[in-house]
Design a protein around this motif. Structure first.
Motif, PDB file in Angstrom:
ATOM      1  N   ALA A  73       0.832  -1.206   0.000  1.00  0.00           N
ATOM      2  CA  ALA A  73       0.000   0.000   0.000  1.00  0.00           C
ATOM      3  C   ALA A  73       0.871   1.263   0.000  1.00  0.00           C
ATOM      4  N   VAL A  74       1.923   1.246   0.803  1.00  0.00           N
ATOM      5  CA  VAL A  74       2.835   2.399   0.839  1.00  0.00           C
ATOM      6  C   VAL A  74       3.517   2.582  -0.517  1.00  0.00           C
ATOM      7  N   ALA A  75       3.927   1.477  -1.138  1.00  0.00           N
ATOM      8  CA  ALA A  75       4.568   1.557  -2.455  1.00  0.00           C
ATOM      9  C   ALA A  75       3.604   2.118  -3.499  1.00  0.00           C
ATOM     10  N   LEU A  76       2.350   1.680  -3.457  1.00  0.00           N
ATOM     11  CA  LEU A  76       1.366   2.187  -4.417  1.00  0.00           C
ATOM     12  C   LEU A  76       1.134   3.688  -4.239  1.00  0.00           C
ATOM     13  N   VAL A  77       0.997   4.123  -2.996  1.00  0.00           N
ATOM     14  CA  VAL A  77       0.776   5.544  -2.740  1.00  0.00           C
ATOM     15  C   VAL A  77       1.991   6.364  -3.184  1.00  0.00           C
ATOM     16  N   ALA A  78       3.188   5.866  -2.882  1.00  0.00           N
ATOM     17  CA  ALA A  78       4.401   6.587  -3.276  1.00  0.00           C
ATOM     18  C   ALA A  78       4.552   6.629  -4.796  1.00  0.00           C
ATOM     19  N   ALA A  79       4.187   5.536  -5.462  1.00  0.00           N
ATOM     20  CA  ALA A  79       4.278   5.519  -6.923  1.00  0.00           C
ATOM     21  C   ALA A  79       3.247   6.450  -7.548  1.00  0.00           C
ATOM     22  N   SER A  86      13.697   4.494  -6.431  1.00  0.00           N
ATOM     23  CA  SER A  86      14.451   4.159  -5.228  1.00  0.00           C
ATOM     24  C   SER A  86      13.714   4.609  -3.965  1.00  0.00           C
ATOM     25  N   VAL A  87      13.063   5.749  -4.013  1.00  0.00           N
ATOM     26  CA  VAL A  87      12.296   6.230  -2.857  1.00  0.00           C
ATOM     27  C   VAL A  87      11.100   5.318  -2.608  1.00  0.00           C
ATOM     28  N   VAL A  88      10.426   4.890  -3.660  1.00  0.00           N
ATOM     29  CA  VAL A  88       9.283   3.982  -3.526  1.00  0.00           C
ATOM     30  C   VAL A  88       9.721   2.693  -2.835  1.00  0.00           C
ATOM     31  N   VAL A  89      10.811   2.129  -3.297  1.00  0.00           N
ATOM     32  CA  VAL A  89      11.297   0.870  -2.711  1.00  0.00           C
ATOM     33  C   VAL A  89      11.702   1.072  -1.260  1.00  0.00           C
ATOM     34  N   LEU A  90      12.439   2.138  -0.974  1.00  0.00           N
ATOM     35  CA  LEU A  90      12.877   2.380   0.401  1.00  0.00           C
ATOM     36  C   LEU A  90      11.703   2.606   1.345  1.00  0.00           C
ATOM     37  N   LEU A  91      10.711   3.353   0.912  1.00  0.00           N
ATOM     38  CA  LEU A  91       9.533   3.581   1.753  1.00  0.00           C
ATOM     39  C   LEU A  91       8.757   2.290   1.997  1.00  0.00           C
ATOM     40  N   ALA A  92       8.609   1.475   0.964  1.00  0.00           N
ATOM     41  CA  ALA A  92       7.875   0.216   1.114  1.00  0.00           C
ATOM     42  C   ALA A  92       8.604  -0.739   2.050  1.00  0.00           C
ATOM     43  N   VAL A  93       9.910  -0.829   1.910  1.00  0.00           N
ATOM     44  CA  VAL A  93      10.692  -1.708   2.796  1.00  0.00           C
ATOM     45  C   VAL A  93      10.626  -1.206   4.231  1.00  0.00           C
ATOM     46  N   ALA A  94      10.749   0.095   4.423  1.00  0.00           N
ATOM     47  CA  ALA A  94      10.674   0.659   5.770  1.00  0.00           C
ATOM     48  C   ALA A  94       9.300   0.416   6.388  1.00  0.00           C
ATOM     49  N   ALA A  95       8.243   0.599   5.616  1.00  0.00           N
ATOM     50  CA  ALA A  95       6.889   0.360   6.136  1.00  0.00           C
ATOM     51  C   ALA A  95       6.675  -1.103   6.508  1.00  0.00           C
TER      52      ALA A  95
END
Length: 103
Positions: A73-79, A86-95
């Motif tokens: 969900a975080v990756a979808l919102v960031a995308a 790279s920000v999308v991946v980092l945010l999704a992994v952190a979440a």
């Protein structure tokens, strides 16, 4: 197996694949492409990442499926917010990590 074995595998894989991927990139970056092909090539990393990662959401183990759902969900919102890959991946992994630690 010790960590040196895995590090050597990663380094050998890097040395074998990097030239194969970087040499064409050098030539393509100098070409003047039409907007259609430029857009197509811009979307390839997202497509590849989706194809590699998204099935893992459905096959999570050890009762971490909610962490995978939160990360997705975080990756979808960031995308959708048009953040860089790279920000999308980092945010999704952190979440997902925070979700695992919180449970």
């Amino acid at each position: 197996m010790d960590s040196k074995y895995y590090i050597s595998i990663v380094l050998m894989s890097f040395l074998m694949t990097y030239p194969i991927r970087s040499i064409p990139a050098l030539f393509i970056s100098k070409l003047e492409l039409s907007p259609y092909w430029q857009r197509f090539l811009d979307l390839v990393p997202y497509t590849a990442l989706t194809a590699l990662v998204f099935p893992g959401v459905f096959y999570c183990i050890d009762n971490n499926q909610y962490a995978a759902y939160i990360g997705t969900a975080v990756a979808l919102v960031a995308a959708i917010a048009k953040m860089s890959l790279s920000v999308v991946v980092l945010l999704a992994v952190a979440a997902a990590y925070i979700a695992i630690v919180a449970v």
